[in-house]
Motif scaffolding. Sequence first.
Motif, mmCIF file in Angstrom:
data_model
loop_
_atom_site.group_PDB
_atom_site.id
_atom_site.type_symbol
_atom_site.label_atom_id
_atom_site.label_comp_id
_atom_site.label_asym_id
_atom_site.label_seq_id
_atom_site.Cartn_x
_atom_site.Cartn_y
_atom_site.Cartn_z
ATOM 1 N N VAL A 513 27.463 34.540 26.541
ATOM 2 C CA VAL A 513 27.183 35.625 27.485
ATOM 3 C C VAL A 513 28.195 35.532 28.623
ATOM 4 C CG1 VAL A 513 25.477 36.707 28.993
ATOM 5 C CG2 VAL A 513 24.724 35.501 26.927
ATOM 6 N N GLU A 514 28.750 36.680 29.014
ATOM 7 C CA GLU A 514 29.715 36.690 30.106
ATOM 8 C C GLU A 514 29.568 37.971 30.904
ATOM 9 O OE1 GLU A 514 34.422 35.661 30.936
ATOM 10 O OE2 GLU A 514 33.725 36.049 28.897
ATOM 11 N N VAL A 515 29.561 37.829 32.233
ATOM 12 C CA VAL A 515 29.487 38.970 33.142
ATOM 13 C C VAL A 515 30.631 38.850 34.139
ATOM 14 C CG1 VAL A 515 28.098 40.212 34.848
ATOM 15 C CG2 VAL A 515 26.974 39.109 32.898
ATOM 16 N N GLU A 516 31.372 39.953 34.347
ATOM 17 C CA GLU A 516 32.547 39.935 35.216
ATOM 18 C C GLU A 516 32.488 41.094 36.212
ATOM 19 O OE1 GLU A 516 35.755 38.056 32.031
ATOM 20 O OE2 GLU A 516 35.716 40.222 32.379
ATOM 21 N N PRO A 517 31.899 40.880 37.383
ATOM 22 C CA PRO A 517 31.914 41.918 38.420
ATOM 23 C C PRO A 517 33.214 41.855 39.228
ATOM 24 C CG PRO A 517 30.592 40.075 39.143
ATOM 25 C CD PRO A 517 31.075 39.725 37.761
ATOM 26 N N TYR A 518 33.589 42.974 39.831
ATOM 27 C CA TYR A 518 34.788 43.010 40.667
ATOM 28 C C TYR A 518 34.631 44.085 41.736
ATOM 29 C CZ TYR A 518 35.999 46.989 37.673
ATOM 30 O OH TYR A 518 35.975 48.174 36.985
ATOM 31 N N LEU A 519 35.376 43.900 42.813
ATOM 32 C CA LEU A 519 35.369 44.837 43.944
ATOM 33 C C LEU A 519 36.773 44.879 44.512
ATOM 34 C CD1 LEU A 519 33.917 46.484 46.288
ATOM 35 C CD2 LEU A 519 33.681 44.269 47.437
ATOM 36 N N ASN A 520 37.320 46.101 44.692
ATOM 37 C CA ASN A 520 38.617 46.159 45.366
ATOM 38 C C ASN A 520 38.698 47.372 46.284
ATOM 39 O OD1 ASN A 520 38.906 47.833 43.001
ATOM 40 N ND2 ASN A 520 41.098 47.795 43.282
ATOM 41 N N TYR A 521 39.449 47.171 47.353
ATOM 42 C CA TYR A 521 39.596 48.178 48.402
ATOM 43 C C TYR A 521 41.072 48.464 48.626
ATOM 44 C CZ TYR A 521 39.770 50.197 53.078
ATOM 45 O OH TYR A 521 40.045 51.005 54.158
ATOM 46 N N PHE A 522 41.435 49.747 48.562
ATOM 47 C CA PHE A 522 42.804 50.190 48.814
ATOM 48 C C PHE A 522 42.857 50.893 50.164
ATOM 49 C CE2 PHE A 522 42.645 49.886 44.235
ATOM 50 C CZ PHE A 522 43.925 49.541 43.832
#
Length: 694
Positions: A513-522
């Motif tokens: 099982v693998e979960v990959e959240p991400y957040l980016n701001y330009f």
Amino acid sequence: MITTLLAAALYVLAPADTVITLDAVNVAGQRRKDFQMRSSQSMIQVNQEYLQQNFAGSLMQTLEGIPGVKAMSIGSGQSKPTIRGLGFNRLAVSEDGIKHEGQQWGDDHGLEIDQFSVDKAEVIKGPAALLYGSDAIGGVLSLYTNHIPTKELEGNVQLFGRSNNEQLGLSAKIGGRNGKFFYRANVTFIDYADYKVPTDSVQYYSYWIKLKDRRLRNTAGKERDGSVMVGYAGYNFHTDIRVSDAYSKSGFFADAHGLEVRLSDIDYNHSRRDVDLPYQWVNHLKVLSHTTWRNDQMSIEANLAYQNNLREEKSEPVSHGYMPEPDNSLERRFNKSTYTARLRLLYTLGQHELQGGVSGEYQHNRRGGWGFIIPDFETLSLGGYFMDRYTLRENLILNAGVRYDYARTHIHSYEDWYKTPQDGDSVYMQRSADMKRNFNSITWSAGVNYNIGQWIVKANIGKSFRVPIAKELGANGINYHIFRYERGDANLDPEESYQLDASISWSNRDLEVEVEPYLNYFPNYIYLSPTSQYVEGLQLYNYTQARVLRYGLEAQLTYHITPHWEAHLQGEYLYARQKSGDKKGYTLPFSTPWSTDAGIKYRFDYRGEGFVGLNAHIVGRQDEIVPPEKPTDGYWTLNLSAGKQFPLGSTRLNVVLHADNLLNRRYYDHTSFYRLIDVPEPGRNVSMIVGLEF
């Protein structure tokens, strides 16, 4: 042809007695753990076996099964990579350590890389500007074609085809090693016809276009690729040089190039394998040198490369606006040369793995033809970085790094070759002004890898940047193939991004099982903004900047039910919102909708490895649009894959079948430019590879 392929599939599905379990994407056991602990970023590596088993036409269509990776397609033989919705010049494509430099801003052609020469592909999701500089703001696709032969003579021959566009192809690879010296060579030939869609007609600016035999006329093409590599591989010293050339010629859907095609004397329905006007041809020449010296503590690596990307677009000479009818068919010509040098030093000092490097790149681009969209330009880029990977404990690794980049772009002026009435006079209208811009930026990254028992936790935070390319700064013309007029902005600032990535995975013998959240701001995202205005008969798109917030996640689950049976479930979601500008509150154009894949695979063995799998691909409705975009309905497709290996003495025969859209469903891809003229995605498509390894 379909009947023959399905008959072959029934033979491939024959029962077997034993099983070999191999996951081509996630490396199992300790090898998987070691690979995941290499970096604090999300990384996925696939081998040549995966590329064969998932063959779906172009390289990027083959890699679409990786969570977060999509192929932005136009036509039957062209597609570009996107990672988490970011593509083009926001995604760096590296081949054997050198960034591939084609016409990244072109929406209507692929990577100009022979997919059958690739031994291994590695995907880095998230900002990777620390190691790769500008253009890696969204991720990196690293391709490796430098496998060193282990025998005096080895190689393979592959025959392949696709049913939808009647593609036929041949690829051959040969290599050998004599002591410390080795060589490799490969060639690929591909020809394909106009591709089919599940509709009888499409709509272009309220004009209904009838299709013969449900084919998009003039979308046929061909590809010719070849490469040669020679090298020396000693214990401490390695050097090689590789020369490759990739050539492709493909037609543009004639009825999408302008309504004046209705008046053409060309009989587009004469043959489905002809390539008539309008069409493009692209040739990419690459010379690459790689040298490494190492001892127990230190490694020095040097890469040098020259690339030439030559592209021509040809169409019937027709007058537009005040432009008279040209006397030839050369609408546009781009000739781009790139010189690249990279030097990297790795040094182990106790628990520290230190790495530093410098790089330089010079680009020289010249245009031609009677049509204009991109000015002539030169760009010089210089960069240097330093990073430290510190092993605090065996299961806890910290890393951090910093990089400085400088770039200088010179855009040349351009005036039309014909006069335009203006203020009671006739003048040669200026499309692009002479301009020199300097850019520089400091980027950084920091991360942590932690492994405890069956858990692996990774987190990475960083800043990336991207230099505006010449098209964004100086474009001013019609892009017929994607139905719009594009206008650049000479005052654009460098694009910056701040991103946080995380990965949480758990695995045992039966479950992963693998979960990959991400957040980016330009703070200043650059994009083409659609307007309600029309210039020379086409919708106007302006390059602009806005604050943009993006976040999302990918998740996947693999369950090894028995030694033979395996089930998987994966999905991805992306949210994007503009926080400033004229389109504040809206998402970004061509935003990727959510999607889910669910599948089951059976593995067996009969004098070799074999498998059969069934997959359901589900895509949600996309209501998040930027006016005047239109919403796109959701859809689902059913897909089949099967493969078998047959030992033949010292050789091995491989048969792989891949069938997309088995139910021949009609659907639209929201990220496809053909969506704008109501062209659905291809119907049922069966691909097959038969290969002999020796």
